[in-house]
Motif scaffolding. Structure first.
Motif: not given
Length: 387
Positions: A222-229, A250-259
């Protein structure tokens, strides 16, 4: 030697001018200047391309050079594919190879190539060196980097696990082994590079044998904005039912997910503060992130045949005592124990925070990717006849 360290992003150029002693000694003030040129190519920014950004950097550096000349430039490049297994001295063929790898890192490799070309045009005699995020992980065995996909997707399209943060993982591995007094070639560990982007790497014999990031930096923790697995079927389901197209996904998983997606904040400091204040979403985000990380640590402990250390590094790993504690509390079944006061300490040097009877030592080791790039640049540039 004066080394210019360049990190070219898609619309930015970050730099450091560093003093490096070829004999390995540490200068009193290694960083002479640093800066960031942003919004490159953005209408109205006044900086149309990386060549113009470099002119701006040059103007800023002239005020501190005092008549001295830059000896070499070292560049961070995200993706080296399978070709680049170590830092490389730049030639036009190397630049073209980096450009050919652009499909694997479309936001980063083209920008890096632009930076390389810009310096080659302005200072054609200056040696340049490229240091790749992926090269450290080229020691992974095939069973670690293969995906269970049709063989042609690897042989024809290059789809495999590459791994990233390699410069940091490499540097921290050596520093951790040195701190514990273990020869690097005999050192096994789990290195945790935890920042806005985060990855864990399994180290055996001082080399990478597995890592959490994959074909791209999206996989794993889990990253700042990335979902990870995530389950890949979630992606196909959301695209199939019309909720998202490929670019939106792509935007959802890389920029809008994670923490960010779970708590509303990408900054771990804010997430920790909100969790302590009783925010339910922040508490859940910390639980998910610490659980995911602890699970990987346990798996990598097995993968390396018994880790001799668990090592925290990078922004969160070095500075977030609450998150370290959340992870380490989950690792108690491995016999890991830490001292609360040592965990709260701040230091710019590598330190052990585990108890004397901890089954596995726990370290906090500061990383310095720019320093590692500068050192690699000196080694190769000296052979190329740098001053």
């Amino acid at each position: 030697m004066l080394i210019l360290v360049i990190n070219s992003g898609s619309s930015s150029l970050k730099y450091q001018l560093r003093e490096v002693h070829p004999d390995g000694g540490e200068p009193a003030e290694p960083v002479i200047a640093s800066g960031l040129v942003e919004r490159i190519g953005v209408p109205g920014s006044g900086v149309d391309n990386h060549s113009e950004a470099l002119e701006q950097v040059n103007a800023e550096l002239e005020t501190v050079l005092g008549g001295r000349t830059i000896d070499a430039a070292g560049h961070r490049v995200v993706h080296g594919g399978e070709r680049f297994k170590a830092p490389a001295l730049v030639t036009m063929e190397v630049i073209r190879a980096i450009e050919r790898l652009a499909p694997l890192a479309p936001l980063h490799n083209p920008a890096a190539a632009q930076g390389l070309r810009a310096i080659a045009e302005k200072w054609p005699e200056m040696p340049q060196v490229v240091v790749f995020d992926t090269s450290f992980h080229q020691t992974m065995p095939e069973e670690a980097w293969r995906y269970a996909l049709p063989d042609a997707l690897y042989t024809e399209d290059g789809i495999r696990r590459y791994g990233f943060h390699g410069t940091s993982h490499d540097l921290v591995t050596g520093l951790a082994a040195e701190t514990l007094g273990i020869p690097r070639e005999q050192f096994s560990a789990v290195i945790l590079h935890l920042g806005n982007g985060a990855s864990a790497t399994a180290i055996a014999g001082g080399a990478s044998v597995d890592t959490t990031m994959g074909y791209t930096p999206l996989a794993g923790l889990v990253m700042g904005t990335r979902s990870g697995d995530v389950d890949p079927s979630i992606i196909t389901h959301l695209i199939r039912n019309g909720s998202y197209d490929a670019d939106q996904m792509d935007r959802l998983l890389n920029r809008e997910s994670g923490l960010l997606g779970m708590s509303g904040h990408a900054d771990m400091r804010q997430v920790v503060d909100n969790a302590h204040a009783g925010d339910r979403r922040a508490r859940m985000a910390l639980k998910v992130a610490s659980y995911r990380l602890a699970k990987y640590v346990g798996g990598y402990h097995v993968a390396v045949g018994g880790a001799q250390a668990v090592v925290f590094t990078a922004g969160i790993g070095e500075n977030s005592a609450p998150f370290r504690a959340a992870v380490l509390d989950r690792l108690a079944p491995l016999g890991i124990a830490y001292e609360a006061e040592k965990n709260l300490e701040r230091s710019g040097a590598p330190r052990v925070i585990s108890t004397a009877d901890s089954a596995i030592p726990v370290l906090v080791v500061p990383t310095d990717e720019e320093m590692a790039i500068a050192q690699a640049t000196v080694e190769l540039a000296m052979g190329a006849g740098a001053r």
